[in-house]
Write a protein that holds these residues in place. Structure first.
Motif, PDB file in Angstrom:
ATOM      1  N   ASP A  13       0.833  -1.203   0.000  1.00 61.56           N
ATOM      2  CA  ASP A  13       0.000   0.000   0.000  1.00 61.56           C
ATOM      3  C   ASP A  13       0.870   1.257   0.000  1.00 61.56           C
ATOM      4  O   ASP A  13       1.806   1.381   0.779  1.00 61.56           O
ATOM      5  N   PRO A 268     -13.916   3.821   7.772  1.00 57.41           N
ATOM      6  CA  PRO A 268     -14.127   3.290   6.427  1.00 57.41           C
ATOM      7  C   PRO A 268     -12.852   2.687   5.833  1.00 57.41           C
ATOM      8  O   PRO A 268     -11.770   3.269   5.944  1.00 57.41           O
ATOM      9  N   SER A 270     -12.053   2.557   2.886  1.00 59.02           N
ATOM     10  CA  SER A 270     -11.531   3.372   1.784  1.00 59.02           C
ATOM     11  C   SER A 270     -10.438   4.332   2.252  1.00 59.02           C
ATOM     12  O   SER A 270      -9.585   4.719   1.473  1.00 59.02           O
ATOM     13  N   GLY A 271     -10.441   4.711   3.533  1.00 56.71           N
ATOM     14  CA  GLY A 271      -9.418   5.644   3.991  1.00 56.71           C
ATOM     15  C   GLY A 271      -8.526   5.052   5.064  1.00 56.71           C
ATOM     16  O   GLY A 271      -7.752   5.760   5.695  1.00 56.71           O
TER      17      GLY A 271
ATOM     18  N   GLU B 114     -20.319  -1.011  -0.119  1.00 55.75           N
ATOM     19  CA  GLU B 114     -19.415  -0.530  -1.159  1.00 55.75           C
ATOM     20  C   GLU B 114     -19.633   0.961  -1.426  1.00 55.75           C
ATOM     21  O   GLU B 114     -18.696   1.751  -1.481  1.00 55.75           O
ATOM     22  N   ARG B 115     -20.921   1.317  -1.565  1.00 55.78           N
ATOM     23  CA  ARG B 115     -21.246   2.703  -1.866  1.00 55.78           C
ATOM     24  C   ARG B 115     -20.956   3.619  -0.680  1.00 55.78           C
ATOM     25  O   ARG B 115     -20.398   4.703  -0.826  1.00 55.78           O
ATOM     26  N   ASP B 117     -19.080   3.059   2.134  1.00 55.09           N
ATOM     27  CA  ASP B 117     -17.698   3.095   2.612  1.00 55.09           C
ATOM     28  C   ASP B 117     -16.876   4.163   1.869  1.00 55.09           C
ATOM     29  O   ASP B 117     -16.072   4.868   2.475  1.00 55.09           O
ATOM     30  N   THR B 118     -17.106   4.276   0.590  1.00 50.88           N
ATOM     31  CA  THR B 118     -16.307   5.238  -0.193  1.00 50.88           C
ATOM     32  C   THR B 118     -16.855   6.660  -0.099  1.00 50.88           C
ATOM     33  O   THR B 118     -16.175   7.601  -0.496  1.00 50.88           O
ATOM     34  N   SER B 119     -18.084   6.834   0.411  1.00 45.00           N
ATOM     35  CA  SER B 119     -18.673   8.171   0.475  1.00 45.00           C
ATOM     36  C   SER B 119     -18.542   8.827   1.846  1.00 45.00           C
ATOM     37  O   SER B 119     -18.712  10.044   1.965  1.00 45.00           O
ATOM     38  N   ARG B 121     -17.299  10.772   4.864  1.00 47.88           N
ATOM     39  CA  ARG B 121     -16.238  11.741   5.089  1.00 47.88           C
ATOM     40  C   ARG B 121     -16.153  12.059   6.575  1.00 47.88           C
ATOM     41  O   ARG B 121     -17.069  11.780   7.324  1.00 47.88           O
TER      42      ARG B 121
END
Lengths: 303, 303
Positions: A13, A268, A270-271, B114-115, B117-119, B121
């Motif tokens: 990563d 999340p 993703s981060g 999926e949706r 997790d990436t959104s 903030r």
């Protein structure tokens, strides 16, 4: 210059490579490594060469690594307990406020002012119990305090918790339920914490109580929770974790208007490595300096 | 003992009667009163006897009383600006966190990890602009600060705002939009603030921005907002107020997944007089002592 060979597996990563290099490490294959940073699942965990002195895991809760028999006593293991505390505490506050301010209801019932106006409750002036006040509790306490809530923290150590007006022990939970308006679960999943939210604790809570779980699903007896929600024993539940995950499509909790379920996104994915990277760098600097590492796993405590 | 005759109209709310009596007032009919506490609508407002020296209104925003020509310069008028600040600031934080943490999406899209997790903030680490930093801003600032946000407050006075890292003037709004991650509107509805969120300000905000409005609907050009949300110029809007209220059933904002609308419940009517009562008592004590009242209306400022 002093350096240390570090393997980052199962994939290198970019955030972690940068953190390792800037902390004085050198990214190598596992066969050359003194340190393994493992960001994969337990099922894919590799055979460890004897030369690996330290394994850094990216999760805060690593019970699956214990269950799989991966954690041994031949080297140091660190988890990421506390590294994502700000993010998780923020999600806990978001869930609690969303429930109290009826945002879940507003999203599905357009301008149903009559129903919503009478259901909105305030966090300010209420008492919130944080169960298991480690890193997340320490991040959540000052947030709740700034929102005008009274904070009761429950932990095993009895250590002070930032923002907490009071710290209680697990043995005092009965009186905690009785005096709390709302509960946030932030404890690890252990034999001791399993189903700590059950028919008894639910009955002890006031009928206006919201329960927030950003810890682990097994802390809650979901059958008892469903019954308490339907019977009006508590006002609502906001869950970022369930048991199992995801809940079945026809799980009865989905059908209740006073339940909010977010799909385990308090921290999340993703981060995640971006948030993990500075902590890994700090631990690598400590490793190089011979200092004590942050978040060392203590197998006797089972988490 | 010094006392003062107070009318509470159009109905003698129990919380207000208790507050008036405990502050040394006597509840009387309007024809005997030196003070009128008015908790009704502008349309029902009575002819005022000359003997009424002070009218206490229960709302924070009283533009409808100005429009109806009710506010005169023959006596003191107070509104409730700042009296509900804690409650409204809490709702603003709830709306902002609900948007950032995608709770609105989670409520309608079950475990769409999926949706979501990436959104998701984070509020921590972001910059939030509070536009119109009076009582609500002063209550919101420390809450946002405790959540790890940087706070930029915009007000006309240039006065410091609790929790704010920076205070800017309305003339500097262009640079505020450009440097903010998220915006909370907490300004009164005036000619100056009308449609301050418009095509230009929306274009200046970053694409990840959430806009929260807990002030008054006319601050936002809803047509421009809709377009910006559809075009992805900003990430979302969380509105407790609209223009008009409620929005039409077929209003296009209802159809957007990145909009949260609560039905003007930041300060719920169900608990309003209870929250108003202690402030009314305090003002009555001041009136009796000849001290300056809290929240006196200044007609020149038009709010």
């Amino acid at each position: 210059m002093n350096t240390v060979p570090v393997a980052i597996e199962p994939n290198r990563d970019e955030h972690l490579v940068a953190a390792v290099e800037s902390a004085g490490g050198k990214v190598v294959g596992l066969d050359e490594a003194r340190v393994l940073v493992w960001i994969g699942l337990p099922a894919e965990f590799p055979e460890l060469p004897d030369a690996v002195e330290w394994v850094a895991l990216k999760s805060a809760g690593i019970e699956d690594f214990f269950t799989a028999g991966i954690v041994d006593d031949r080297r140091i293991w660190t988890n990421a307990s506390g590294f994502y505390a700000e993010n998780v505490a923020e999600h806990a506050l978001a869930l609690l406020l969303a429930g109290l301010r009826q945002i879940n209801t507003a999203v599905v019932r357009h301008w149903d002012k009559e129903r919503i106006d009478t259901s909105v409750r305030s966090l300010h002036g209420s008492t919130v119990a944080i169960i298991g006040a480690g890193g997340i509790g320490a991040s959540l306490g000052p947030r709740l305090k700034a929102c005008g809530a009274r904070v009761v923290a429950v932990n095993r150590s009895g250590r002070e918790v930032p923002g907490a007006d009071e710290v209680r022990r697990p043995s005092e939970l009965d009186s905690v339920w009785a005096s709390a308006d709302h509960v946030v679960l932030a404890a690890p999943a252990t034999a001791e914490t399993r189903h700590m939210i059950n028919a008894e604790s639910l009955a002890a809570l006031p009928s206006h109580a919201w329960i927030v779980n950003i810890a682990r699903g097994p802390l809650v007896d979901e059958e008892a929770l469903y019954k308490a929600l339907v019977d009006g024993e508590i006002a609502g539940a906001a869950l970022d974790v369930t048991d199992p995950e995801p809940p079945a499509d026809d799980h009865p909790l989905w059908s209740l208007p006073n339940v909010i379920i977010t799909p385990h996104v308090a921290n999340p994915a993703s981060g995640l490595t971006r948030e993990f990277a500075p902590w890994l760098g700090e631990n690598l600097r400590r490793f190089l300096a011979g200092d004590e590492l942050l978040s060392v796993v203590t197998p006797e405590r089972d988490y």
